[in-house]
Scaffold this motif. Structure first.
Motif, PDB file in Angstrom:
ATOM      1  N   VAL A  37      38.527  29.404  46.688  1.00 40.16           N
ATOM      2  CA  VAL A  37      39.937  29.272  47.068  1.00 40.16           C
ATOM      3  C   VAL A  37      40.060  28.383  48.295  1.00 40.16           C
ATOM      4  O   VAL A  37      40.941  27.522  48.370  1.00 40.16           O
ATOM      5  CB  VAL A  37      40.565  30.666  47.317  1.00 40.16           C
ATOM      6  N   ALA A  42      43.029  27.265  44.814  1.00 36.80           N
ATOM      7  CA  ALA A  42      43.212  28.264  43.756  1.00 36.80           C
ATOM      8  C   ALA A  42      41.928  28.312  42.936  1.00 36.80           C
ATOM      9  O   ALA A  42      41.053  27.458  43.089  1.00 36.80           O
ATOM     10  CB  ALA A  42      44.392  27.915  42.877  1.00 36.80           C
ATOM     11  N   ARG A  44      40.042  29.777  38.982  1.00 35.47           N
ATOM     12  CA  ARG A  44      40.086  30.376  37.645  1.00 35.47           C
ATOM     13  C   ARG A  44      38.811  31.182  37.471  1.00 35.47           C
ATOM     14  O   ARG A  44      37.733  30.713  37.845  1.00 35.47           O
ATOM     15  CB  ARG A  44      40.205  29.304  36.576  1.00 35.47           C
ATOM     16  N   ASP A  72      47.553  35.787  44.358  1.00 34.74           N
ATOM     17  CA  ASP A  72      48.306  34.529  44.320  1.00 34.74           C
ATOM     18  C   ASP A  72      47.420  33.300  44.214  1.00 34.74           C
ATOM     19  O   ASP A  72      47.916  32.205  43.981  1.00 34.74           O
ATOM     20  CB  ASP A  72      49.195  34.403  45.561  1.00 34.74           C
ATOM     21  N   LYS A  73      46.133  33.466  44.376  1.00 35.36           N
ATOM     22  CA  LYS A  73      45.199  32.336  44.348  1.00 35.36           C
ATOM     23  C   LYS A  73      44.406  32.258  43.043  1.00 35.36           C
ATOM     24  O   LYS A  73      43.655  31.318  42.836  1.00 35.36           O
ATOM     25  CB  LYS A  73      44.217  32.429  45.521  1.00 35.36           C
ATOM     26  N   GLU A  75      44.632  31.556  39.334  1.00 36.05           N
ATOM     27  CA  GLU A  75      45.538  30.989  38.337  1.00 36.05           C
ATOM     28  C   GLU A  75      45.381  31.652  36.977  1.00 36.05           C
ATOM     29  O   GLU A  75      46.362  31.956  36.311  1.00 36.05           O
ATOM     30  CB  GLU A  75      45.274  29.489  38.174  1.00 36.05           C
ATOM     31  N   HIS A  99      47.754  35.237  38.061  1.00 34.07           N
ATOM     32  CA  HIS A  99      49.003  34.781  37.462  1.00 34.07           C
ATOM     33  C   HIS A  99      48.984  35.030  35.954  1.00 34.07           C
ATOM     34  O   HIS A  99      49.975  35.448  35.382  1.00 34.07           O
ATOM     35  CB  HIS A  99      49.231  33.291  37.741  1.00 34.07           C
TER      36      HIS A  99
END
Length: 116
Positions: A37, A42, A44, A72-73, A75, A99
């Motif tokens: 991050v 961000a 995955r 929030d980081k 994805e 997310h």
């Protein structure tokens, strides 16, 4: 135990979760995700839970802190396994960890989704 999965030519972080996950396992996962991050803004994730058994009570606090600090980081998070309850885990975890979260029985499909 949580161990890193090395896969060339991808920026996705991947980990294998084996047996019972302990508080100490988050000392592997959390710094790796925080570093990614910091470098990319961000991340995955792909978590292979095929050999996952349970998370010990001692790890719950670390698990919740991980989700709160990094939600929030993250994805996308692909969860892979053959457990019948996996699709429910993905739905429950979604608001707390990433997310977008999806459950996959097929690792190749998980990699394709998380990398897209």
């Amino acid at each position: 135990m949580i161990e890193a999965i090395k896969r060339p030519d991808t920026e996705v972080l991947a980990f294998r979760m084996v047996g019972d996950i302990t508080k100490a396992d988050y000392e592997v996962l959390t710094p790796a995700v925080e570093k990614a991050v910091e470098e990319h803004g961000a991340v995955r994730l792909l978590l292979d839970m095929t050999e996952f058994k349970w998370e010990r009570v001692e790890a719950w606090g670390s698990d919740l802190r991980f989700g709160r600090a990094l939600h929030d980081k993250i994805e996308r998070m692909a969860l892979v396994g053959d457990q019948a309850w996996g699709k429910y885990l993905a739905k429950i975890a979604a608001p707390f960890y990433a997310h977008k979260i999806e459950w996959f029985h097929d690792a190749d499909k998980a990699w394709t989704w998380v990398e897209s």
